[in-house]
Enzyme design. Structure first.
Site, short mmCIF file in Angstrom:
data_model
loop_
_atom_site.label_atom_id
_atom_site.label_comp_id
_atom_site.label_asym_id
_atom_site.label_seq_id
_atom_site.Cartn_x
_atom_site.Cartn_y
_atom_site.Cartn_z
N GLU A 1 40.21 38.22 38.75
CA GLU A 1 39.17 38.01 37.75
C GLU A 1 38.31 39.25 37.57
O GLU A 1 37.89 39.57 36.46
CB GLU A 1 38.28 36.82 38.17
CG GLU A 1 37.25 36.40 37.13
CD GLU A 1 35.95 37.18 37.18
OE1 GLU A 1 35.19 37.11 36.20
OE2 GLU A 1 35.68 37.87 38.20
N ASP B 1 30.33 36.08 45.17
CA ASP B 1 31.23 36.41 44.06
C ASP B 1 32.61 36.76 44.61
O ASP B 1 32.91 37.93 44.83
CB ASP B 1 30.64 37.57 43.26
CG ASP B 1 31.39 37.83 41.97
OD1 ASP B 1 32.10 36.95 41.50
OD2 ASP B 1 31.25 38.96 41.44
#
Length: 477
Positions: free
Chosen positions: A339, A305
């Site tokens: 993000e 991630d």
């Protein structure tokens, strides 16, 4: 002599059968164009599995830079790394897109303990992103356990002076673990906003994971419409610790929990999206975005991630160049910033696209880890959704059986319009939340072959979308 000839014939048949078995090029029932597409897709997979670059790119990003929280020095190093790498791959143009991002820092390592039945227990804990610090002396209070936001709201003033413990686990009967995550994450994001109104001293949240382990999962939270005086510290404890705490509360409802964290919200900091493109050969004004997010949480190395998504996105361009595939539309690779705690990079990209009157026809995002490819989720009009689903016969030999309606990704969603086709790359999700937002999200958890298969999967659907996608208002089916 006859025996030798017989052996050679058997060997020939064996090799021929093996070749046929290992070469998923379809022919039966395909049009001439589909046969060409089948061959080109096979070439993309062959290339990445023999000459792929993404794994070593990921090693460099994670091992030499590490966690890359927005506003941090590591995030800036990642921007510089991304710009250099795009230029090295040989994209037609590469540039940095300025954006102001939140700058939250964790500070010293958090600590948490409680004592029950004469035994002191240390608790794996981490602050949630955007949380304030505890007082210097920490927070010590009785704990109230709840399973939902509604249950917390119903407590009202009973929360005053207490620590509220949100302990709703994943629904492990859900095969798609992202759905399980979606069914729990509201308590992490909104818990402090609800409890702060009623004078709670702090919030604890069970970590967002299927696993029962000792690794706390961080993630973003919000204070909603609270005034600053109502802000309370918020943290996640490991799933194993949550299970034990819940049991101990049943035996000793008045036990007191202590935790201390030193996090801080600093002024917004300057950063960048990293952007590069392959110019379209026929309709360069049409832009198709392929991207992932460059930032990551600070506990680990940001491997799954979303280091995997970043390197896979660039490998799409690498595979096109390596195989001399000249897209008719412009393929734009974007490493989005922020993000994890704000999506400022995505919003800035969409804002500038509108300001510059750019024509985006689609986007593909990889932000679901680097595990075995399973397929794609599609956010598009009916005609283009049907078009993408018609490619299953070309993609299924590579394990890409799922092409379903659904969301695409946080960084490309701001580009959504009726005739913009947005796609999310979907690998297998079963292991993802073992690592998500934890110290375990490190390079060694990524399998080279799975990562590369993902790159080729993405390149294949980009190849098909570039060739066939409806870019004008389609006829309704």
């Amino acid at each position: 002599m006859k025996k030798n000839l017989l052996l050679l014939f058997v060997l020939f048949l064996t090799l021929a059968c093996q070749q046929k078995k290992d070469t998923p090029i379809l022919s039966k029932g395909l049009t001439t164009e589909e046969k060409i597409d089948s061959t080109n897709i096979k070439t993309l997979f062959d290339t990445v599995l023999t000459q792929g670059k993404s794994y070593e790119w990921l090693r460099d990003l994670t091992q030499n830079i590490g966690g890359r929280l927005s506003g941090s020095p590591e995030a800036q190093k990642a921007v510089e790394w991304g710009e250099r790498l795009m230029k090295k791959v040989g994209l037609d143009s590469v540039w940095l897109q300025p954006v102001m991002v939140p700058h939250w820092v964790r500070g010293e390592k958090e600590i948490a303990t409680y004592t029950t039945n004469g035994t002191q227990k240390n608790v794996p804990i981490c602050a949630l992103g955007f949380s304030i610090a505890t007082p210097l002396e920490g927070v010590l209070a009785e704990v109230i356990e709840v399973k939902s936001l509604a249950e917390a709201k119903a407590l009202g003033n009973k929360m005053n002076g207490k620590i509220v413990f949100f302990n709703r686990p994943f629904d492990n009967t859900l095969i798609n673990t992202f759905k399980a995550y979606g069914g729990c994450v509201d308590q992490r994001v909104q818990g402090a906003a609800i409890c702060g109104k009623f004078g709670a001293k702090g919030v604890l949240v069970r970590s967002m994971t299927n696993a029962i382990d000792d690794f706390p999962h961080t993630g973003t939270m919000s204070y909603g419409d609270l005034n600053e005086k109502q802000f309370i510290p918020a943290a996640a404890i490991s799933s194993k610790a949550a299970t034990i705490l819940s049991k101990d509360l049943q035996e000793n409802p008045t036990l007191k929990f202590y935790f201390k964290q030193n996090c801080k919200n600093l002024p917004d900091a300057p950063s960048f999206n990293v952007v590069g493109e392959l110019k379209g050969s026929k309709t360069p004004e049409n832009i198709f975005v392929v991207g992932g997010h460059l930032d990551s949480w600070d506990l680990g190395e940001g491997a799954h991630d979303d280091g995997t998504g970043v390197v896979q996105s660039l490998e799409v361009a690498y595979l096109f160049k390596k195989n001399n595939i000249k897209p008719k539309n412009t393929i734009r690779i974007v490493f989005f910033m922020n993000e994890e705690n704000g999506t400022r990079g995505a919003k800035k990209y969409a804002e500038l696209a509108k300001l510059n009157k750019e024509k985006h026809i689609g986007g593909l995002e990889s932000d679901a880890g680097g595990h075995t490819p399973r397929g794609f989720s599609v956010d598009a009009n009916k005609a283009n959704t049907t078009l993408l689903q018609s490619w299953k016969k070309l993609l299924s030999p590579y394990g890409l059986h799922d092409i379903d309606k659904g969301g695409s990704g946080a960084d490309i969603t701001p580009l959504k319009e009726e005739n913009v086709t947005l796609v999310g790359y979907r690998p297998d999700s079963q292991r993802y939340f073992d690592y998500h937002h934890t110290s375990r999200d490190t390079f060694d958890k990524v399998n080279k072959r799975e990562l590369e298969l993902g790159s080729a999967s993405m390149a294949s659907i980009v190849y098909l979308m570039d060739k066939y996608l409806y870019t004008n208002t389609p006829v309704k089916l």
